[in-house]
Motif scaffolding. Structure first.
Motif, PDB file in Angstrom:
ATOM      1  N   ASP A   1       0.817  -1.030  -0.067  1.00 32.57           N
ATOM      2  CA  ASP A   1      -0.093  -0.101  -0.120  1.00 32.57           C
ATOM      3  C   ASP A   1       0.877   1.271   0.110  1.00 32.57           C
ATOM      4  N   VAL A   2       0.327   2.287  -0.697  1.00 30.27           N
ATOM      5  CA  VAL A   2       1.254   3.682  -0.874  1.00 30.27           C
ATOM      6  C   VAL A   2       1.420   4.213   0.629  1.00 30.27           C
ATOM      7  N   GLY A   3       0.421   3.854   1.479  1.00 25.92           N
ATOM      8  CA  GLY A   3       0.602   4.457   2.701  1.00 25.92           C
ATOM      9  C   GLY A   3       1.514   3.758   3.844  1.00 25.92           C
ATOM     10  N   HIS A   4       2.192   2.536   3.372  1.00 26.89           N
ATOM     11  CA  HIS A   4       3.130   1.617   4.183  1.00 26.89           C
ATOM     12  C   HIS A   4       4.518   1.968   3.620  1.00 26.89           C
ATOM     13  N   ALA A   5       5.354   2.682   4.612  1.00 24.05           N
ATOM     14  CA  ALA A   5       6.408   3.173   4.282  1.00 24.05           C
ATOM     15  C   ALA A   5       7.543   2.102   3.834  1.00 24.05           C
ATOM     16  N   GLY A   6       7.220   0.725   4.463  1.00 23.74           N
ATOM     17  CA  GLY A   6       7.806  -0.286   3.963  1.00 23.74           C
ATOM     18  C   GLY A   6       7.644  -0.705   2.252  1.00 23.74           C
ATOM     19  N   SER A   7       6.608  -0.193   1.767  1.00 21.64           N
ATOM     20  CA  SER A   7       6.513  -0.406   0.337  1.00 21.64           C
ATOM     21  C   SER A   7       7.539   0.063  -0.728  1.00 21.64           C
ATOM     22  N   TRP A   8       8.348   1.254  -0.024  1.00 21.16           N
ATOM     23  CA  TRP A   8       9.345   1.798  -1.009  1.00 21.16           C
ATOM     24  C   TRP A   8      10.724   1.610  -0.666  1.00 21.16           C
ATOM     25  N   PRO A   9      11.639   1.517  -1.606  1.00 25.88           N
ATOM     26  CA  PRO A   9      12.851   1.240  -1.366  1.00 25.88           C
ATOM     27  C   PRO A   9      13.791   2.817  -1.331  1.00 25.88           C
ATOM     28  N   PHE A  10      12.952   3.622  -0.901  1.00 31.05           N
ATOM     29  CA  PHE A  10      13.654   5.009  -0.504  1.00 31.05           C
ATOM     30  C   PHE A  10      12.947   5.510   0.486  1.00 31.05           C
ATOM     31  N   PRO A  11      13.441   6.433   1.305  1.00 29.81           N
ATOM     32  CA  PRO A  11      12.790   7.165   2.346  1.00 29.81           C
ATOM     33  C   PRO A  11      11.494   8.095   1.696  1.00 29.81           C
ATOM     34  N   VAL A  12      10.336   8.183   2.424  1.00 29.09           N
ATOM     35  CA  VAL A  12       9.144   8.929   1.970  1.00 29.09           C
ATOM     36  C   VAL A  12       8.763   9.525   3.518  1.00 29.09           C
ATOM     37  N   ARG A  13       8.415  10.858   3.300  1.00 30.38           N
ATOM     38  CA  ARG A  13       7.750  11.274   4.285  1.00 30.38           C
ATOM     39  C   ARG A  13       6.124  11.591   4.261  1.00 30.38           C
ATOM     40  N   TYR A  14       5.343  11.576   5.259  1.00 30.62           N
ATOM     41  CA  TYR A  14       3.881  11.395   5.213  1.00 30.62           C
ATOM     42  C   TYR A  14       3.234  12.557   5.791  1.00 30.62           C
ATOM     43  N   ALA A  15       2.183  13.136   5.283  1.00 33.16           N
ATOM     44  CA  ALA A  15       1.384  14.258   5.901  1.00 33.16           C
ATOM     45  C   ALA A  15      -0.094  13.745   5.817  1.00 33.16           C
ATOM     46  N   VAL A  16      -0.988  13.512   6.931  1.00 36.50           N
ATOM     47  CA  VAL A  16      -2.197  13.385   6.765  1.00 36.50           C
ATOM     48  C   VAL A  16      -3.258  14.542   6.661  1.00 36.50           C
ATOM     49  N   VAL A  17      -4.169  14.715   5.673  1.00 38.35           N
ATOM     50  CA  VAL A  17      -4.930  15.649   5.629  1.00 38.35           C
ATOM     51  C   VAL A  17      -6.143  15.350   6.437  1.00 38.35           C
ATOM     52  N   PRO A  18      -6.386  16.208   7.375  1.00 40.93           N
ATOM     53  CA  PRO A  18      -7.573  15.609   8.166  1.00 40.93           C
ATOM     54  C   PRO A  18      -8.917  15.997   7.534  1.00 40.93           C
ATOM     55  N   GLY A  19      -9.837  15.107   8.022  1.00 45.13           N
ATOM     56  CA  GLY A  19     -11.233  15.036   7.297  1.00 45.13           C
ATOM     57  C   GLY A  19     -11.400  14.669   5.815  1.00 45.13           C
ATOM     58  N   ALA A  20     -10.238  14.222   5.284  1.00 42.95           N
ATOM     59  CA  ALA A  20     -10.136  13.998   3.909  1.00 42.95           C
ATOM     60  C   ALA A  20     -10.254  12.254   3.679  1.00 42.95           C
ATOM     61  N   THR A  21     -11.499  11.884   4.272  1.00 39.69           N
ATOM     62  CA  THR A  21     -11.778  10.503   4.192  1.00 39.69           C
ATOM     63  C   THR A  21     -11.861   9.928   2.725  1.00 39.69           C
ATOM     64  N   PRO A  22     -11.613   8.646   2.387  1.00 44.23           N
ATOM     65  CA  PRO A  22     -11.934   8.048   1.139  1.00 44.23           C
ATOM     66  C   PRO A  22     -13.138   8.527   0.441  1.00 44.23           C
ATOM     67  N   GLU A  23     -14.112   8.332   1.548  1.00 43.84           N
ATOM     68  CA  GLU A  23     -15.579   8.622   0.694  1.00 43.84           C
ATOM     69  C   GLU A  23     -15.834   9.891   0.535  1.00 43.84           C
ATOM     70  N   ALA A  24     -15.205  10.939   1.311  1.00 45.04           N
ATOM     71  CA  ALA A  24     -15.348  12.427   0.905  1.00 45.04           C
ATOM     72  C   ALA A  24     -14.618  12.677  -0.473  1.00 45.04           C
ATOM     73  N   ILE A  25     -13.392  12.086  -0.633  1.00 47.82           N
ATOM     74  CA  ILE A  25     -12.526  12.491  -1.843  1.00 47.82           C
ATOM     75  C   ILE A  25     -13.142  11.767  -3.092  1.00 47.82           C
ATOM     76  N   VAL A  26     -13.669  10.451  -2.767  1.00 44.25           N
ATOM     77  CA  VAL A  26     -13.899   9.844  -4.126  1.00 44.25           C
ATOM     78  C   VAL A  26     -15.271  10.036  -4.575  1.00 44.25           C
ATOM     79  N   CYS A  27     -16.354  10.140  -3.565  1.00 45.47           N
ATOM     80  CA  CYS A  27     -17.718  10.179  -3.759  1.00 45.47           C
ATOM     81  C   CYS A  27     -18.370  11.496  -3.621  1.00 45.47           C
ATOM     82  N   ASP A  28     -17.706  12.480  -2.775  1.00 51.60           N
ATOM     83  CA  ASP A  28     -18.327  13.715  -2.359  1.00 51.60           C
ATOM     84  C   ASP A  28     -17.419  14.893  -3.280  1.00 51.60           C
ATOM     85  N   ASP A  29     -17.766  16.074  -2.932  1.00 50.66           N
ATOM     86  CA  ASP A  29     -17.077  17.070  -3.286  1.00 50.66           C
ATOM     87  C   ASP A  29     -15.589  17.363  -2.542  1.00 50.66           C
TER      88      ASP A  29
END
Length: 233
Positions: free
Chosen positions: A24-52
């Motif tokens: 999964d893109v959100g699992h840091a171990g998926s990448w052969p290089f370092p990544v940095r994450y930032a969560v966008v509060p309230g941006a749930t999958p349903e809100a982004i895929v199905c809503d505005d």
């Protein structure tokens, strides 16, 4: 740690609670290089895929600016539907942005033999509009197959805490098989959803087609942000 390599790639995360398994893109171990994450509060999958998506644009920009301030020189996201806001993210952040796996569709299509086209697996064909496809530069005529009724989609869009991995794998394979059965000219499969990557190998085995995803896209993207170093001959 002072000696840890700095992350060049910053990834904007949806606000989720479902398991982020290896691949999964959100699992840091998926990448052969370092990544940095930032969560966008309230941006749930349903809100982004199905809503505005509009109410969240400024929050994505704010989170992206934090990642850039921390040293990231390229930004990605964890949802293919965010192709719609890629231009605004890139303008506001001032760095390259790879917002959606769909953005590689044109390159994939260019590699295929004459008469073949790209087939897309998406978590919601009903929500994946022509506007999304145009924003990502998906070639016209690309086939689309959704997983709306699947256990996988219900877990991701419902943001549930439990994921039946074995059932998700079956869901992916069945959807991919439907795609190539309905459209025999599909020469390669592109996974819109960033949570589909763990099942790419199963899809490839079941269909005999190359499978592209956010993992293939961001691996390419990162190679530009931090070119490999080769030992002198």
């Amino acid at each position: 740690m002072a000696n840890e390599p700095k992350a060049r790639l910053g990834i904007l995360m949806l606000d989720t609670q479902f398991p982020r398994i290896l691949g999964d893109v959100g699992h840091a171990g998926s990448w052969p290089f370092p990544v940095r994450y930032a969560v966008v509060p309230g941006a749930t999958p349903e809100a982004i895929v199905c809503d505005d998506i509009e109410p969240f644009v400024q929050s994505f920009i704010a989170a992206g600016r934090e990642l850039v301030a921390e040293g990231c020189t390229g930004i990605a996201t964890t949802c293919g539907f965010l192709a719609l806001i890629r231009p605004r993210l890139a303008e506001a952040l001032g760095v390259p942005v790879a917002a959606s796996a769909l953005e590689q569709a044109g390159i994939i299509a260019a590699t295929l033999p004459p008469g073949q086209r790209v087939g897309i697996l998406t978590i919601s064909a009903a929500s994946l509009s022509p506007a999304h496809l145009r924003a990502a530069g998906v070639p016209e005529g690309s086939s689309v197959e959704g997983l709306e009724e699947s256990s996988f989609a219900q877990t991701i869009l419902g943001n549930r805490r439990d994921l039946d991995v074995a059932q998700a794998r079956k869901d992916m394979v069945l959807a991919a098989q439907r795609l190539v059965a309905r459209h025999e000219d599909v020469g390669a499969i592109l996974l819109e959803c960033t949570n589909m990557v763990p099942y790419a190998i199963d899809i490839a085995a079941a269909t005999g087609r190359p499978v592209h995803s956010i993992h293939s896209y961001l691996t390419w993207f990162h190679a530009g942000l931090q070119p490999p170093v080769f030992a002198a001959p």
